[in-house]
Design an enzyme around this catalytic site. Structure first.
Site, PDB file in Angstrom:
ATOM      1  CD  GLU A   1      -3.145  -0.829   2.146  1.00  0.00           C
ATOM      2  OE1 GLU A   1      -2.914  -0.159   3.162  1.00  0.00           O
ATOM      3  OE2 GLU A   1      -4.258  -1.335   1.911  1.00  0.00           O
TER       4      GLU A   1
ATOM      5  CD  GLU B   1      -3.790  -6.297   2.495  1.00  0.00           C
ATOM      6  OE1 GLU B   1      -4.531  -5.748   3.340  1.00  0.00           O
ATOM      7  OE2 GLU B   1      -2.609  -5.990   2.331  1.00  0.00           O
TER       8      GLU B   1
HETATM    9  C1  GLA Z   1      -3.968  -2.899   4.825  1.00  0.00           C
HETATM   10  C2  GLA Z   1      -2.580  -3.474   4.968  1.00  0.00           C
HETATM   11  C3  GLA Z   1      -2.573  -4.759   5.759  1.00  0.00           C
HETATM   12  C4  GLA Z   1      -3.428  -4.633   7.000  1.00  0.00           C
HETATM   13  C5  GLA Z   1      -4.837  -4.235   6.595  1.00  0.00           C
HETATM   14  C6  GLA Z   1      -5.788  -4.080   7.754  1.00  0.00           C
HETATM   15  O1  GLA Z   1      -4.602  -3.439   3.792  1.00  0.00           O
HETATM   16  O2  GLA Z   1      -1.987  -3.704   3.719  1.00  0.00           O
HETATM   17  O3  GLA Z   1      -1.266  -5.072   6.108  1.00  0.00           O
HETATM   18  O4  GLA Z   1      -2.888  -3.674   7.835  1.00  0.00           O
HETATM   19  O5  GLA Z   1      -4.793  -2.998   5.958  1.00  0.00           O
HETATM   20  O6  GLA Z   1      -5.880  -5.219   8.499  1.00  0.00           O
END
Ligand code: GLA
Length: 581
Positions: free
Chosen positions: A158, A234
């Site tokens: 991210e 995700e």
């Molecule tokens: C983001 C991050 C993950 C985690 C999620 C929330 O997507 O990439 O590592 O922190 O948020 O659980």
């Protein structure tokens, strides 16, 4: 030679369109003896891949002391995925977020003078290249073209939510390719235009992170990447908890509907989390978007396979959805069974915090930070001579301080409550026992130092002459086992180290009920289960089966506040707290 590539509209496995049905299992959150079980249950839900981050700080807590054995044996984890006939996706970060301590970055790195995190800064890049070289020594021979399970590697995490240094991303790609990674490289971002733009490069395949509004999110992703497979790297099917908050759950039906939408759109998916696991020891992260919120010990995440590895309603719901799109094994994992329930008395030991001091320092003008003391987490006891009573003001307390004068508690300073000041009576010595409750893993406070930051004043005058005593919690727990213990009656004032022995007919998972205890740390047979706190929401600590044995087992409780009843109860199942509904 098997191959995995990116086609115009699909992932291509040996040239044929292929959908990735993956589930996240962080090897560092699951006892290594349970890895095979959890991976197998991923396959039984209908998944064809397992995804994991790599937690740099778990492998290299001390610079140059790399460990990839036991609980850190990533090679073995990937081999177990292969043995189950599944593919693997590896996300080495180096920043991983993940509600993990410091977002996975080692404290020796984030504490370096002048280091520039997550950007092209020479000190940072030099350390990162060493880390990636080690990780890829494990990953490269396990890629699909060499007969291994690895089909995808993710660059950063991210990144678009944090920075826009394309040179940094380029450098990560260069290090990755130079090390011999040939599988497609991805990035993940929340599907917002600026994040998708800044978080990737034209040579990388963009994927999204989201848990709802799947159709809209995929459409946004498509706008930023006109060709290639759609993937939600995700798919948030639950959420994490923090101390002092509510327990988060998402409805199995709603989550299953979103998964259906994703799969109906032809997308590939990585379910985050398939099995959340546990922030054992001192490994939890924290968020701070104006208020510091440390993550709980449980990382159950309300995921399909719960913290103890049992299938939930969501597991069934997801299995049904997946079966509409791809064959699902007929075999199903065993249903959850109650774990043994019993209560044993806790005995008091004479062990005190100062019995396990690691490398004390004295005569400092300002209290040294945890980082300066080489401590990533845990407790440091700070003391200074007190010229008079007055109001003690700390620049910033990171993260919680129990304040005492001449050994008598006068109060608590909590970062979460934004406490900075406390009135202290006259006495000889003031003591602040400071707990690092979890390093921030997201946004700008990533990597910040811990302790009593910005100095301490008494009635406006700097208080100097500090001594600092880092406390080795593992050693403290070990000394409690060899010390004489006395049975306790009625409430016990902290800080106190209590212990007990309990017998089991056979090795089994347990749930330790911490109700009636204040705040502290628990250890079973020397294994650090993690933190507990009366503030909740989490009430039970998960004890994985591999850490107990048939016959006698030990429990040590390091209590920092007070225990109401000196007893330890084990209960049949997890109690993770009340939800907001
Ligand atoms: C983001 C991050 C993950 C985690 C999620 C929330 O997507 O990439 O590592 O922190 O948020 O659980």
């Amino acid at each position: 030679m098997p191959s995995f590539t990116i086609g115009d509209a699909d992932f291509l496995l040996d040239g044929e369109p292929h959908r990735i049905l993956s589930g996240a299992i962080h090897y560092f959150r699951v006892h290594p003896d349970d890895w095979a079980d959890r991976i197998r249950k991923a396959r039984l839900m209908g998944l064809n891949a397992v995804e994991t981050y790599v937690a740099w700080n778990a492998h290299e807590p001390v610079r140059g002391e790399w460990d990839a054995t036991g609980a850190n044996d990533l090679a073995r984890f990937l081999d177990l995925v292969a043995a189950e006939g599944m593919h693997a996706m590896v996300r080495p970060g180096p920043y991983i977020c993940a509600e993990w301590h410091n977002g996975g970055l080692p404290v020796w790195l984030t504490g370096m003078d002048g280091v520039g995190l997550r950007r092209s800064e020479p000190q940072y890049l030099e350390a990162v290249s060493g880390f990636l070289r080690r990780v890829y020594e494990i990953v490269v021979p396990r890629q699909i073209d060499r007969g291994g399970p690895v089909i995808l590697v993710q660059i950063e995490n991210e990144y678009g939510a944090y920075g826009d240094d394309a040179d940094y991303l380029e450098e990560l790609v260069r290090l990755t390719r130079e090390a011999g990674v040939v599988v497609p490289l991805t990035t993940v971002d929340q599907p917002q235009p600026d994040m998708l733009r800044n978080g990737s490069l034209p040579t990388l395949h963009r994927t999204g992170s989201f848990g709802s509004q799947a159709a809209e999110r995929l459409a946004t992703l498509r706008e930023h990447q006109p060709t290639g497979p759609l993937m939600c790297s995700e798919f948030w099917d639950g959420w994490f908890d923090w101390w002092g908050g509510a327990h988060h759950t998402t409805s199995a039906a709603d989550s299953a509907r979103e998964l259906d939408t994703l799969l109906a759109a032809g997308a590939s998916v990585n379910i985050y989390m398939f099995h959340g696991g546990t922030n054992s020891g001192l490994t939890n992260g924290a968020n701070d978007k104006g208020r510091y919120l440390p993550i709980t010990t449980s990382y159950d995440y309300d995921s399909p396979l719960d913290e103890a590895g049992d299938p939930t309603e969501k597991y069934e719901a997801f299995r049904e959805v997946i079966a509409r799109y791809s064959p699902v094994p007929a075999e199903a994992p065993a249903a959850r069974a109650d774990r043994p329930a019993f209560t044993v008395p806790l005995a008091s030991t004479p062990v005190s915090m100062t019995d396990a001091v690691a490398l004390a320092v004295e005569g400092c003008d300002e209290p040294p930070t945890f980082d300066q003391l080489g401590r990533s987490s845990g407790l440091v006891r700070y003391t200074a001579s007190l010229p008079a009573g007055g109001v003690l003001v700390v620049g910033e307390v990171r993260d919680r301080a129990w304040v005492a004068v001449d050994g008598v508690r006068v109060g608590i300073l909590s970062r979460t409550r934004h406490d900075r000041a406390i009135a202290v009576p006259a006495g000889d010595t003031v003591e602040l026992l400071v707990e690092e409750q979890g390093r921030v893993n997201y946004a700008d406070r990533l990597g910040e130092p811990k302790g009593l930051i910005g100095g301490v004043t008494l009635d406006g005058v700097p208080l100097r002459g500090w001594a600092a005593q880092p406390i080795d919690l593992d050693r403290l727990a070990a000394s409690a086992l060899s010390a004489d213990a006395e049975s306790a009656h009625g409430p016990v004032a902290g800080p106190a180290v209590l212990r007990t022995v309990f017998a089991l007919a056979e090795a089994t998972d347990l749930f330790l009920d911490t109700a009636g205890w204040g705040t502290g740390f628990a250890f079973v047979n020397g294994f650090a289960l993690g933190r507990y706190a009366a503030t909740g929401p989490q009430r039970t600590l998960y004890v994985p089966r591999p850490v107990v044995r048939a016959g006698e087992n030990t429990l040590v409780v390091v209590e920092l506040e007070a225990v109401i009843e000196p007893a330890a109860s084990f209960v049949p199942g997890a109690l993770l707290g009340d939800t907001e509904e």
